[in-house]
Design a protein around this motif. Structure first.
Motif, short mmCIF file in Angstrom:
data_model
loop_
_atom_site.label_atom_id
_atom_site.label_comp_id
_atom_site.label_asym_id
_atom_site.label_seq_id
_atom_site.Cartn_x
_atom_site.Cartn_y
_atom_site.Cartn_z
N GLN A 99 9.72 17.10 -23.81
CA GLN A 99 10.72 16.40 -23.00
C GLN A 99 10.90 14.94 -23.42
O GLN A 99 11.67 14.20 -22.81
CB GLN A 99 10.34 16.46 -21.53
N ASP A 100 10.21 14.53 -24.50
CA ASP A 100 10.11 13.10 -24.82
C ASP A 100 11.43 12.41 -25.11
O ASP A 100 11.56 11.21 -24.88
CB ASP A 100 9.16 12.90 -26.02
N PHE A 101 12.42 13.14 -25.63
CA PHE A 101 13.66 12.49 -26.06
C PHE A 101 14.91 13.10 -25.42
O PHE A 101 16.01 12.92 -25.91
CB PHE A 101 13.78 12.57 -27.59
N ARG A 102 14.74 13.81 -24.32
CA ARG A 102 15.88 14.53 -23.74
C ARG A 102 16.85 13.62 -22.99
O ARG A 102 18.03 13.94 -22.88
CB ARG A 102 15.37 15.62 -22.79
N CYS A 103 16.37 12.55 -22.43
CA CYS A 103 17.24 11.67 -21.65
C CYS A 103 17.70 10.50 -22.50
O CYS A 103 17.01 10.04 -23.40
CB CYS A 103 16.53 11.20 -20.39
N SER A 104 18.89 10.02 -22.23
CA SER A 104 19.58 9.06 -23.10
C SER A 104 18.93 7.68 -23.12
O SER A 104 19.34 6.83 -23.89
CB SER A 104 21.04 8.92 -22.68
N HIS A 191 11.04 18.12 -9.80
CA HIS A 191 10.73 18.65 -11.12
C HIS A 191 11.34 17.76 -12.21
O HIS A 191 12.45 17.24 -12.06
CB HIS A 191 11.25 20.08 -11.27
N GLN A 192 10.62 17.59 -13.31
CA GLN A 192 11.05 16.66 -14.37
C GLN A 192 12.38 17.06 -15.02
O GLN A 192 13.07 16.22 -15.60
CB GLN A 192 9.97 16.53 -15.45
N HIS A 193 12.77 18.32 -14.94
CA HIS A 193 14.01 18.75 -15.57
C HIS A 193 15.26 18.28 -14.82
O HIS A 193 16.38 18.37 -15.35
CB HIS A 193 14.05 20.27 -15.73
N LEU A 194 15.09 17.79 -13.60
CA LEU A 194 16.24 17.31 -12.84
C LEU A 194 16.97 16.18 -13.56
O LEU A 194 18.19 16.07 -13.49
CB LEU A 194 15.81 16.84 -11.45
N ALA A 195 16.23 15.34 -14.27
CA ALA A 195 16.85 14.19 -14.94
C ALA A 195 17.85 14.64 -15.99
O ALA A 195 18.98 14.13 -16.07
CB ALA A 195 15.78 13.31 -15.57
N GLU A 196 17.47 15.62 -16.81
CA GLU A 196 18.40 16.07 -17.85
C GLU A 196 19.55 16.89 -17.28
O GLU A 196 20.66 16.87 -17.81
CB GLU A 196 17.66 16.83 -18.96
N GLN A 199 22.00 14.36 -15.99
CA GLN A 199 22.60 13.69 -17.14
C GLN A 199 23.71 14.54 -17.74
O GLN A 199 24.82 14.06 -18.01
CB GLN A 199 21.53 13.43 -18.20
N SER A 200 23.46 15.85 -17.94
CA SER A 200 24.45 16.73 -18.56
C SER A 200 25.66 16.96 -17.66
O SER A 200 26.80 16.96 -18.14
CB SER A 200 23.80 18.07 -18.92
N LEU A 201 25.42 17.17 -16.38
CA LEU A 201 26.54 17.38 -15.47
C LEU A 201 27.44 16.15 -15.43
O LEU A 201 28.67 16.26 -15.34
CB LEU A 201 26.04 17.74 -14.08
N GLY A 202 26.82 14.96 -15.53
CA GLY A 202 27.59 13.72 -15.54
C GLY A 202 28.42 13.53 -16.80
O GLY A 202 29.40 12.79 -16.79
N VAL A 203 28.02 14.18 -17.89
CA VAL A 203 28.83 14.12 -19.12
C VAL A 203 30.18 14.80 -18.90
O VAL A 203 31.22 14.29 -19.35
CB VAL A 203 28.07 14.80 -20.29
N ASN A 207 32.27 11.68 -12.31
CA ASN A 207 32.07 11.18 -10.95
C ASN A 207 31.02 12.00 -10.19
O ASN A 207 30.92 11.92 -8.97
CB ASN A 207 33.39 11.20 -10.17
N PHE A 208 30.23 12.80 -10.93
CA PHE A 208 29.25 13.66 -10.26
C PHE A 208 28.20 12.83 -9.52
O PHE A 208 27.52 11.99 -10.12
CB PHE A 208 28.55 14.57 -11.28
N ASP A 209 28.09 13.06 -8.22
CA ASP A 209 27.13 12.30 -7.41
C ASP A 209 26.49 13.16 -6.33
O ASP A 209 25.95 12.64 -5.35
CB ASP A 209 27.79 11.07 -6.79
N GLN A 210 26.57 14.48 -6.49
CA GLN A 210 26.03 15.38 -5.47
C GLN A 210 24.53 15.54 -5.61
O GLN A 210 23.97 15.47 -6.71
CB GLN A 210 26.70 16.75 -5.58
N GLN A 211 23.86 15.75 -4.49
CA GLN A 211 22.42 15.96 -4.49
C GLN A 211 22.11 17.37 -4.98
O GLN A 211 22.75 18.35 -4.58
CB GLN A 211 21.83 15.77 -3.11
#
Length: 323
Positions: A99-104, A191-196, A199-203, A207-211
């Motif tokens: 997971q080291d480089f998955r987030c921008s 869970h750590q995968h929430l960050a990626e 990130q992808s849905l926001g691409v 305007n994605f801001d849903q929980q």
């Protein structure tokens, strides 16, 4: 075209074993070395016993710089350490399965390796951050809606993974005696995968801001992820089906089924299966993948194929056991 010369770092774990299962039979690959400090000089098949009779390769303690591609099958945090301690030739491409480089926010030049989202970028990439297994299953369930800016309500996800998702190192919750006839929740809401995923849905939906409420579970089986996402939408079921079919039409491994799906349809394959069901304004999207293939090593090979100009399904036409 010359065969792609590859090296594998961290060759003794589950993802490396799955990677070898695929690459040994890949028509365009030559495996130059499989690095493992703990297993150096041993036959590969003494650790990955499913490869007995298929290869005479051995683990190596030495690194070779003369490869076209390096797969990093290391624990989370270890890939950054490895790259900081070892000089990699500028011509060598890298696919990292941690997971080291998955987030921008990474300060190195890694492209996120989800072909259904980033295929063009992957084709031009020098380095790939292979997605997480839960993240792959969940994103594939939601990307078509994000593309149309239709993620307008909170998203609730329950997903169950097999024991191989915990890696090969022993822990109390990975023992067969604990897993058998058992089910449990872990890392609920964090869970750590929430960050990626975010990130992808926001691409796609800027305007994605849903929980996203994500409840992961440990299943009493070895391989696979079965995910159920629910949210609200005013789109009709036929509209949704057409939207999903159109989004994945050009992607060879992701399929939308009109019938209910199950895990055995995807285990040992690089497939992702989706199933949609609507009740009033409530939408359920079921997704199923194998956590070691489409959720890890199979997707890594798919990315390799794209990076080197091959058909992305090369070496990945794998059939599920089904029973």
């Amino acid at each position: 075209m010359n065969k792609i010369k590859v090296g594998i770092i961290g060759g003794a774990g589950y993802t490396a074993g799955e990677l070898l299962r695929i690459l040994i039979f890949h028509p365009e690959v030559e495996i130059v070395f499989i690095h493992s400090k703990s297993q150096a000089s041993k036959d590969i098949a003494t650790v990955h016993t499913d490869l007995f009779g298929d290869t005479d390769l051995k683990f190596s303690a030495a690194l070779s710089t003369s490869v076209d591609l390096l797969f990093l099958c290391l624990g989370h945090g270890d890939s950054k350490v490895f790259l900081s301690e070892n000089a990699i030739e500028s011509t060598t491409k890298i696919i990292d399965l941690s997971q080291d480089f998955r987030c921008s926010n990474s300060n190195l030049n890694f492209v996120y390796g989800l072909p259904e989202l980033c295929r063009k970028e992957i084709q031009q990439a020098q380095n790939i951050a292979n997605p997480g297994c839960f993240a792959t299953a969940i994103q594939l369930a939601l990307l078509p809606l994000a593309k149309e800016s239709e993620l307008k309500s909170p998203i609730h996800i329950g997903a169950t993974t097999g024991s191989t998702g915990a890696g090969q190192a022993l822990s109390a919750t990975s023992h067969n005696s604990w897993r058998t006839n058992n089910l449990s929740v872990y890392k609920a809401f964090e869970h750590q995968h929430l960050a990626e995923i975010n990130q992808s849905l926001g691409v796609l939906q800027t305007n994605f801001d849903q929980q996203i409420t994500f409840i992961p579970q440990r299943g009493a089986f070895a391989r696979g992820i079965f995910s159920i996402a629910t949210l609200k939408t005013t789109l009709a079921e036929k509209q949704l089906s057409d939207l999903y079919q159109a989004y994945y039409e050009s992607h060879p491994f992701t399929h939308v089924s009109e019938q209910e799906i199950d895990l055995k349809q995807v285990v040992n394959t690089n497939k992702a299966l989706l199933y949609l069901k609507k009740s009033g304004e409530d939408l359920m999207v079921v997704s199923a993948i194998d956590n070691l293939t489409k959720g890890a090593s199979g997707q890594a090979v798919q990315n390799m194929n794209l990076m080197f100009g091959l058909d992305e399904s090369t070496g990945l036409k794998l059939k599920a056991a089904a029973f």
